[in-house]
Write an enzyme that holds these catalytic residues in place. Structure first.
Site, PDB file in Angstrom:
ATOM      1  CD  GLU A  93       7.415   3.148   3.451  1.00 28.60           C
ATOM      2  OE1 GLU A  93       8.031   3.909   4.206  1.00 28.60           O
ATOM      3  OE2 GLU A  93       7.749   2.958   2.265  1.00 28.60           O
ATOM      4  CG  ASP A 142       3.610  13.310  11.042  1.00 28.54           C
ATOM      5  OD1 ASP A 142       4.769  13.751  10.993  1.00 28.54           O
ATOM      6  OD2 ASP A 142       2.845  13.284  10.063  1.00 28.54           O
ATOM      7  CG  ASP A 188      12.070  10.837  15.104  1.00 19.96           C
ATOM      8  OD1 ASP A 188      11.198  10.389  14.319  1.00 19.96           O
ATOM      9  OD2 ASP A 188      11.934  11.897  15.724  1.00 19.96           O
TER      10      ASP A 188
HETATM   11  C1  LIG Z   1       6.758  12.380   8.814  1.00 19.40           C
HETATM   12  S1  LIG Z   1       6.275  11.855   7.217  1.00 19.40           S
HETATM   13  C2  LIG Z   1       7.305  10.409   6.941  1.00 19.40           C
HETATM   14  C3  LIG Z   1       7.438  10.117   5.472  1.00 19.40           C
HETATM   15  C4  LIG Z   1       8.428   8.975   5.150  1.00 19.40           C
HETATM   16  N1  LIG Z   1       7.970   7.714   5.664  1.00 19.40           N
HETATM   17  C5  LIG Z   1       9.802   9.309   5.669  1.00 19.40           C
HETATM   18  O1  LIG Z   1      10.231   8.685   6.647  1.00 19.40           O
HETATM   19  O2  LIG Z   1      10.458  10.190   5.085  1.00 19.40           O
HETATM   20  C6  LIG Z   1       4.678  11.131   7.495  1.00 19.40           C
HETATM   21  C7  LIG Z   1       3.969  10.756   6.197  1.00 19.40           C
HETATM   22  O3  LIG Z   1       2.735  10.120   6.498  1.00 19.40           O
HETATM   23  C8  LIG Z   1       1.738  10.615   5.629  1.00 19.40           C
HETATM   24  N2  LIG Z   1       0.443  10.459   6.305  1.00 19.40           N
HETATM   25  C9  LIG Z   1       0.120  10.933   7.534  1.00 19.40           C
HETATM   26  N3  LIG Z   1      -1.151  10.593   7.852  1.00 19.40           N
HETATM   27  C10 LIG Z   1      -1.631   9.881   6.793  1.00 19.40           C
HETATM   28  C11 LIG Z   1      -2.875   9.258   6.507  1.00 19.40           C
HETATM   29  N4  LIG Z   1      -3.890   9.295   7.374  1.00 19.40           N
HETATM   30  N5  LIG Z   1      -3.021   8.618   5.327  1.00 19.40           N
HETATM   31  C12 LIG Z   1      -2.002   8.567   4.429  1.00 19.40           C
HETATM   32  N6  LIG Z   1      -0.799   9.145   4.644  1.00 19.40           N
HETATM   33  C13 LIG Z   1      -0.609   9.787   5.814  1.00 19.40           C
HETATM   34  C14 LIG Z   1       2.127  12.063   5.357  1.00 19.40           C
HETATM   35  O4  LIG Z   1       1.585  12.549   4.154  1.00 19.40           O
HETATM   36  C15 LIG Z   1       3.650  11.967   5.336  1.00 19.40           C
HETATM   37  O5  LIG Z   1       4.166  11.766   4.024  1.00 19.40           O
END
Ligand SMILES: C[S@@+](CC[C@H](N)C(=O)[O-])C[C@H]1O[C@@H](n2cnc3c(N)ncnc32)[C@H](O)[C@@H]1O
Length: 228
Positions: free
Chosen positions: A51, A125, A160
């Site tokens: 994941e 994101d 979403d």
């Molecule tokens: C919007 S959050 C979603 C977290 C989780 N999957 C949830 O649904 O609650 C996006 C996650 O992706 C991680 N993330 C974004 N870009 C990343 C990257 N290049 N490498 C590792 N993690 C990343 C962020 O740190 C964050 O925890």
């Protein structure tokens, strides 16, 4: 940095199922389980499910409990978020989970070719506009993830975001990837199992705001692998 975060970082380092390495460390000395995660870390020959952007690890942990015959690895850059999932794994003595704190772009330093069977993205994101090159679900990143995913490997996206949903469907079509499932509302009353039973931190926020949750699964056009 808050004291609570520092405490979580310290505690992460005490977990045998948590890993962090700097890029320099991995460049000079390969990661010990690269290429042999199942055999040498999990002690079996079960498939690896990864994941990416796992946050607090709800999917990694939730799927691991439902599928004990698979190994689950959650990856995120934010150690304080990973702590929640890693702590649950310790508290509940779950054996088929590991967590990695790293940048998704460095994935090939942690896994060998063909080592991963499935990759999940839960609420990544959408990175609209100028930040599109940071979008995890994009040709740029898919090329990196292709290095470690089996040819018949599967991507799962739960989101979403209408923008990300439509963008991903367009990318699948344009690149002739194989669309497996496309669900424009997982809570339409017809879906059961992990997809509706496991909700992530962000999913709960978006549901409270009344957003519709969507899901796509697909495998890559094999020609992508031939291009190298
Ligand atoms: C919007 S959050 C979603 C977290 C989780 N999957 C949830 O649904 O609650 C996006 C996650 O992706 C991680 N993330 C974004 N870009 C990343 C990257 N290049 N490498 C590792 N993690 C990343 C962020 O740190 C964050 O925890």
């Amino acid at each position: 940095m808050t004291k609570r975060k520092l405490k979580r970082f310290d505690e992460n380092r005490t977990f045998s199922h948590y890993f962090e390495r700097t890029h320099n460390e991995l460049s000079s000395s390969p990661f010990e389980y690269k290429g042999s995660w199942s055999k040498d870390f999990f002690g079996n020959d079960n498939p690896i499910i990864l994941e990416i952007g796992c946050g607090k690890g709800e999917y990694t942990v939730g799927l691991a409990k439902r599928f004990p015959d698979k190994n689950f690895i959650g990856l995120d850059i934010k150690g304080a978020r990973i702590w929640r999932g890693a702590k649950t794994v310790q508290e509940e003595s779950i054996k088929n989970v590991a967590f990695i704190r790293t940048q998704a772009g460095s994935i090939d330093l942690w896994f060998s070719e063909n080592e991963v069977s499935e990759i999940w993205f839960t609420f990544p994101d959408p990175q609209p506009g100028a930040r599109e090159n940071k979008r995890l679900m994009s040709p740029r990143y898919l090329k990196i993830f292709t290095k470690i995913l089996r040819v018949d490997g599967i991507f799962h996206l739960k989101t979403d975001s209408d923008l990300l949903y439509e963008y991903t469907l367009g990318m699948i079509k344009e690149n002739r990837h194989r669309l497996i499932h496309q669900i424009n509302n997982v809570y339409n009353g017809q879906i059961s199992g992990a997809l509706t039973e496991i909700q992530t931190h962000y999913e709960q926020i978006w549901l409270k705001e009344g957003r519709t949750i969507k899901y796509i699964s697909f495998s890559l056009n094999p020609a992508i692998y031939e291009q190298g």
